[in-house]
Scaffold this motif. Sequence first.
Motif, short mmCIF file in Angstrom:
data_model
loop_
_atom_site.label_atom_id
_atom_site.label_comp_id
_atom_site.label_asym_id
_atom_site.label_seq_id
_atom_site.Cartn_x
_atom_site.Cartn_y
_atom_site.Cartn_z
N GLN A 33 0.82 -1.21 0.00
CA GLN A 33 0.00 0.00 0.00
C GLN A 33 0.86 1.27 0.00
OE1 GLN A 33 -3.24 0.03 2.87
NE2 GLN A 33 -3.21 -2.19 3.00
N ILE A 34 2.12 1.13 0.44
CA ILE A 34 3.00 2.29 0.56
C ILE A 34 4.24 2.15 -0.31
CG2 ILE A 34 4.37 3.69 2.18
CD1 ILE A 34 2.53 2.70 4.39
N HIS A 35 4.76 0.93 -0.45
CA HIS A 35 6.05 0.72 -1.10
C HIS A 35 5.91 -0.18 -2.33
CE1 HIS A 35 7.97 2.34 2.52
NE2 HIS A 35 7.21 1.53 3.22
N ALA A 36 6.88 -0.05 -3.23
CA ALA A 36 7.01 -1.02 -4.31
C ALA A 36 7.59 -2.30 -3.72
CB ALA A 36 7.93 -0.48 -5.39
N VAL A 37 6.99 -3.44 -4.06
CA VAL A 37 7.39 -4.71 -3.48
C VAL A 37 7.69 -5.71 -4.60
CG1 VAL A 37 6.68 -6.66 -2.04
CG2 VAL A 37 6.00 -4.33 -1.40
N GLN A 38 8.84 -6.37 -4.50
CA GLN A 38 9.19 -7.45 -5.41
C GLN A 38 9.40 -8.72 -4.60
OE1 GLN A 38 13.21 -7.60 -6.82
NE2 GLN A 38 12.67 -8.54 -8.77
#
Length: 239
Positions: A33-38
């Motif tokens: 919801q806040i960060h780009a996630v891989q």
Amino acid sequence: MAKNGSDFDGIVLIPGMMSDGRAFAPQIASLEQIHAVQVVVCDRDDSIAAAAERALNTMPFARAAVVGHSMGGMVAMEMLRQQPGRISRLALLDTNHLAESEERATWRRAQMARVGQGKLKQVVREELLPAYLTSQNQEGEIAETVCAMALSFGPEVFARQAKAVLSRRDATLTLRAYEGLALILCGDADQVCPSQRHRAMARLAERSELVMVPGAAHFPMLENPEAVTSALEWWLRAG
């Protein structure tokens, strides 16, 4: 510097052996919801060094906050050794910074032999679940998620990953040299990677926070997701 003013551009989640993004599902729901996630699944290489190199080559972020669980933690530490400038924050969950012990190697080779005989399902049900989860969660939704992940990879991936873990290098010097913010977390009932191992890692990393998650064994992300998510959110915000 990332656009949000932090020292990282995104979060890399590295699941453990025979695991995928489902292991981090509760945390992903919050963090993305806040960060780009891989999510990086290390199922293609038979060495930790090669898995770390592949993860770095596919990482879309110049600098990342890297979260590694179990085998994924070993890969994260090797990423740090290979390219320390790209790892701004490090979270190690239920993992081990030491090389494989002879006792553990014997146990792992026996599992590899059983899996090679076509008994992956039996190994997962009879050996991994009792080691991975607290007694109250060895049946039910969490157990089924852990089993489904493991069985979806199959015996060839098990063999590759087991070989990688068996041959891993000691990461003591890597942790000792690390100057970023480290979160060292484990389930308080973890017998695979017990609390004393994490206390040792916390002593090595200069800037570290040690978190013991109550009511959880080797998969605290699923057994006590709120506690793990809260710890990760703190680690990402902390200065």
